[in-house]
Design an enzyme around this catalytic site. Structure first.
Site, PDB file in Angstrom:
ATOM      1  CG  ASP A 586      27.814  40.842  39.273  1.00  0.00           C
ATOM      2  OD1 ASP A 586      27.330  39.784  38.532  1.00  0.00           O
ATOM      3  OD2 ASP A 586      28.782  41.190  39.560  1.00  0.00           O
ATOM      4  CG  HIS A 590      26.109  45.340  42.066  1.00  0.00           C
ATOM      5  ND1 HIS A 590      26.304  46.320  41.228  1.00  0.00           N
ATOM      6  CD2 HIS A 590      27.008  44.268  42.223  1.00  0.00           C
ATOM      7  CE1 HIS A 590      27.617  45.785  40.689  1.00  0.00           C
ATOM      8  NE2 HIS A 590      27.966  44.535  41.136  1.00  0.00           N
ATOM      9  CG  ASP A 659      29.028  33.539  34.759  1.00  0.00           C
ATOM     10  OD1 ASP A 659      29.672  34.156  35.746  1.00  0.00           O
ATOM     11  OD2 ASP A 659      29.036  34.266  33.992  1.00  0.00           O
ATOM     12  CD  GLU A 661      33.513  34.827  41.167  1.00  0.00           C
ATOM     13  OE1 GLU A 661      34.662  34.466  40.714  1.00  0.00           O
ATOM     14  OE2 GLU A 661      33.254  36.111  41.225  1.00  0.00           O
ATOM     15  CD  GLU A 665      28.914  38.992  47.009  1.00  0.00           C
ATOM     16  OE1 GLU A 665      29.316  40.290  47.598  1.00  0.00           O
ATOM     17  OE2 GLU A 665      29.266  38.444  46.143  1.00  0.00           O
ATOM     18  CE1 TYR A 743      42.579  35.918  47.358  1.00  0.00           C
ATOM     19  CE2 TYR A 743      43.379  35.630  44.991  1.00  0.00           C
ATOM     20  CZ  TYR A 743      43.446  36.229  46.451  1.00  0.00           C
ATOM     21  OH  TYR A 743      44.751  37.056  46.320  1.00  0.00           O
TER      22      TYR A 743
END
Length: 839
Positions: A586, A590, A659, A661, A665, A743
């Site tokens: 990520d 971040h 992957d 999600e 972002e 979500y």
């Protein structure tokens, strides 16, 4: 004729596996704070089985996120009631693999030259910086994950498709699309130690239970079988002492080598490339063993496409047809022969090339494969430029093999490539397609160069609200400004330090970005710099905590894999802390928030840049480095220039591959890069961010955002509207943190920023809203609790800005509806900029 016994067994095992998978529990949100949260059980591996496939335990090696989501339900304390063109110049000095396609222009043109400057082509792959790591970031040589079998010493692309060859058991697949490759390691019917090759047809998928709460009742997930070994390139000498090593120094490919044992010069080397048309093994002094765990029905010699190339046709017991091309270095007929229904054996001491390819197209497909047989890619180069608001990027391959100079390469393109090909590349498509695991059908293209064009880049987009029809909207009505100024003081008085000084880079970054956006809104959109000034000073102090590396878990430079990571896992021993940042999970999520916050601060106070530029550039280089010869960071860690989006998973073995999600972002990082480049005057960085946004828009609508005409995802899945989590091997309409619709859909919305309207078109947003969040839909937004409610109503501004404005401006508004990464003030400004609120 009765079906063979292996087929009946297959069906029974397959149905049983699918039934078990459907019965597995789905994750639930327990709603506790981050410090209290326990790991959530999540199905990351359903092991459907067919002959030769391994039955695998659920994949628990990847990080399992805690009950607090990556960016939604108030993660910070709720707000108190008292968040292919012609090259012009090539820059080989900086980057021999990622080269320029044009000269760059960074100076501000004088008025009479503006028209000429508008047509100047800006190379997007110039270096961000070649500076040393900031001195306050400690270097460590003890990363918990070793460089298993990696021969190269430089930076490694931790988040790329080939990582399975150097993680954990070294048996996770590399999904090259259309094929997947994995080290067999003695498993399967053939008990091989070679490189297993798989290609999955649509009829082999396992599906989850229907989502009865949604119109159309789409299945909740689909998954491709893993461990399938249709063809295996091996050698008689390979056994339980086999050694796997990887040269992963190239930015978009790897070279994997199998040796019978350490120290021997005999080996098979596999050049592993995304989109490769053949799986190629380069043999050195070994006896070839071509195997199948699906079993050979027959293998026949099939002539010679060219002198020195020997062709075989293999039919497997699943009725698939494969072509085998053998190119001995000495030109001698290899005389392959079947030892058994699993083994096709060649001569001892063989050196040369063996290629295999699946052929679903009969004689016509075979002619295409024949025409390009014997050659394979050696390296791939990505180039890119932006001219005015049009972006162009290209992939070009160097090739090796027999008659390489006169033999064209055959590579497979994904749907988003094909839809953006320029005319020249479009003309080289051929009538040969193979299904990919999660990206629809791949189309074969002849030639070593592709050029893709992305028009209508959002080059005019700034920090203000933006839409395709209105462009930048930096001027709001007097009445709207007054509402903002009525709301903003309360939010400006929040305890900024408490919300940003956290033990998480992710949540801290979200809060910094939130406050930066709030301050920009007050300063510029509401035109009240004096009201914003005290908060800006506080924000600088909060950002300095991180720039000085004094936060709770300081960053470290990991000299093993080469990157900047949180020290949290080193201190706690927990690989999943802060969503696995220490393991390279990520980073684009971040660090994108930090980069965005810095872009706003620097735009409001340019004098701040000199002291902070190196720190922010280091974050850009870690997550999205623009060159491949930087000794400190790999090229483009997160963003995949083949797939057209990023991968979030870092150094965790995963049998379903990488992957992602949160598409929104992912786009936030590209937008932050664009705006940081604009703020610091880095024209290449700004252009790269614009081009990435254009590519993301296309790839998102091909693979993640599903309208009824989507042909790349299964027809029984697209009514889910978004994919949820897209892996290389499966797609699951859920999240790592819960199964509520707000979500699943909302993680693809937040943060609502100027780029949101560019990526999420009105047709898609309307369909999603009407199916899920309208008052008569599955999950009415008015019934949603917590910060997700604000996310949904901010997203509503894309199609109904008045309704969005009315929600955020209501007199009985509850700040519990604002998540920790957003502000009511910005949401009001956003809705107003898109056409809502008072005139």
């Amino acid at each position: 004729m009765a079906p063979p016994s292996w087929f009946i067994t297959t069906v029974l095992i397959w149905l049983q596996a699918a039934e078990i998978a459907c019965a597995l529990p789905r994750p639930s949100l327990n709603g506790r704070s981050q410090s209290e949260a326990e790991p959530v059980s999540f199905k990351t591996q359903y092991p459907p089985v067919i002959p030769g496939a391994r039955i695998l335990a659920p994949d628990t090696t990847g990080v399992i996120y805690t009950s607090l989501e990556r960016g939604g339900r108030p993660s910070l304390p709720p707000f108190p009631t008292v968040t292919e063109s012609s090259p012009v110049a090539t820059n080989y000095r900086y980057n021999p693999l990622v080269t320029a396609t044009s000269s760059s222009t960074t100076s501000t043109p004088c008025p009479e030259s503006r028209l000429a400057a508008a047509m100047t082509s800006q190379n997007v792959f110039q270096p961000v910086s070649m500076s040393a790591i900031p001195s306050n970031i400690q270097t460590r040589n003890d990363h918990p994950v070793p460089r298993l079998g990696i021969r190269s010493s430089g930076p490694v692309s931790t988040n790329k498709f080939f990582a399975g060859f150097f993680l954990g058991s070294q048996t996770s697949a590399a999904f090259t699309h259309p094929y997947s490759l994995a080290w067999a390691k003695g498993n399967g019917n053939a008990q091989s130690w070679g490189m297993a090759i798989s290609h999955i047809e649509a009829g082999m998928l396992a599906y989850g239970p229907p989502e009865d709460r949604l119109p159309g009742h789409p299945v909740s997930y689909y998954i491709n079988p893993v461990g399938l070994q249709s063809m295996i390139l091996s050698a008689a000498e390979l056994g339980n002492s086999t050694v796997v090593s990887t040269d992963a120094s190239q930015p978009m490919s790897a070279q994997v080598t199998l040796q019978p044992r350490n120290g021997t010069s005999s080996n098979i080397t596999f050049p592993i490339f995304q989109g490769m048309g053949y799986v190629t093994g380069i043999y050195t002094n070994l006896q070839p063993l071509i195997q199948s765990s699906i079993f050979f029905r027959n293998v026949v010699t099939a002539g010679s496409p060219r002198v020195g190339i020997f062709k075989y046709r293999a039919t497997l017991e699943d009725n698939t047809s494969w072509l085998i091309y053998v190119i001995p270095s000495n030109g001698t007929d290899p005389n392959l022969h079947l030892d058994s229904n699993t083994n096709l054996r060649g001569p001892a001491g063989f050196s040369g090339i063996i290629q295999v390819a699946k052929n679903p197209a009969g004689d016509s497909g075979e002619k295409f494969y024949d025409n390009s047989s014997g050659v394979y890619p050696l390296s791939v180069n990505v180039t890119g430029s932006v001219t005015s608001n049009t972006g162009t990027y290209g992939l070009s391959w160097k090739k090796g093999g027999k008659d390489a100079a006169s033999t064209p390469l055959l590579m497979f393109a994904l749907p988003h490539h094909v839809s953006s090909f320029d005319n020249s590349t479009q003309s080289r498509k051929i009538a040969l397609q193979l299904r990919t695991t999660t990206k629809g059908n791949a189309t074969a293209v002849i030639g070593e160069n592709w050029t893709m064009v992305e028009p209508d880049l959002p080059t005019d987009m700034g920090f203000a609200p933006w839409s395709p029809s209105k462009g930048n909207v930096a001027t709001l009505s007097a009445a709207a400004k007054q509402v903002l100024l009525n709301v903003a003081p309360t939010e400006l008085q929040q305890n900024m330090s408490a919300q940003t000084d956290l033990n998480s880079m992710y949540y801290s970054g979200k809060a910094l970005s939130k406050f930066a956006t709030l301050i920009y809104t007050v300063n510029t959109l509401a035109n009240n710099p004096s009201l914003a000034a005290p908060a800006l000073a506080t924000l600088k102090n909060c950002f300095a905590e991180f720039a000085n590396n004094k936060q709770q878990f300081p960053l470290v430079y990991d000299n093993v894999w080469k990157g900047i990571v949180s020290s949290a896992s080193y201190v706690t021993g927990d690989s999943g802390v802060d969503f696995g940042n220490s393991y390279y999970n990520d980073h684009h999520f971040h660090y994108g928030y930090f980069i965005h916050a810095a872009a706003i601060i620097g735009s409001l106070d340019p004098s701040w840049l000199a002291q902070n530029k190196d720190y922010v550039n280091a974050l850009v280089r870690d997550a999205g480095n623009s060159v491949s010869n930087d000794p400190l960071f790999p090229f483009s860690r997160a963003f995949d220039w083949f797939h057209g989006h990023s991968w979030a998973k870092g150094l965790f073995e995963s049998f379903d591959g990488k992957d992602e999600e949160s598409t929104s972002e992912d786009a936030m990082f590209a937008y932050a890069v664009k705006m940081w480049g604009k703020t610091v005057g880095d024209a290449s960085m700004e252009a790269r961010g614009n081009l990435m946004l254009g590519i993301l828009r296309r790839s998102f609508h091909n693979y993640f955002y599903m309208e009824p005409n989507n042909t790349n995802q299964p027809s029984n899945f697209i009514a889910n509207k978004v994919t949820g989590i897209l892996f290389e091997n499966k797609v699951d309409h859920t999240t790592y943190f819960g199964n509520n619709l707000e979500y699943i859909e909302g993680i693809h919305m937040l943060p609502l920023m100027p780029n949101s309207a560019y990526l999420r078109n009105k047709n898609f947003v309307s369909q999603e809203w009407n199916a899920m969040f309208a008052s008569n839909a599955s999950d009415p937004a008015q019934n949603v609790e917590g910060g997700w409610k604000g996310v949904l109503y901010a997203n509503l501004a894309l199609i109904d800005p008045n309704a969005s404005w009315n929600f955020f401006s209501q007199s009985n508004f509850s700040y519990s509806w604002i998540d920790g990464g957003a502000s009511r003030t910005w949401y009001l400004a956003y809705a107003a900029g898109l056409g809502g609120g008072p005139a």
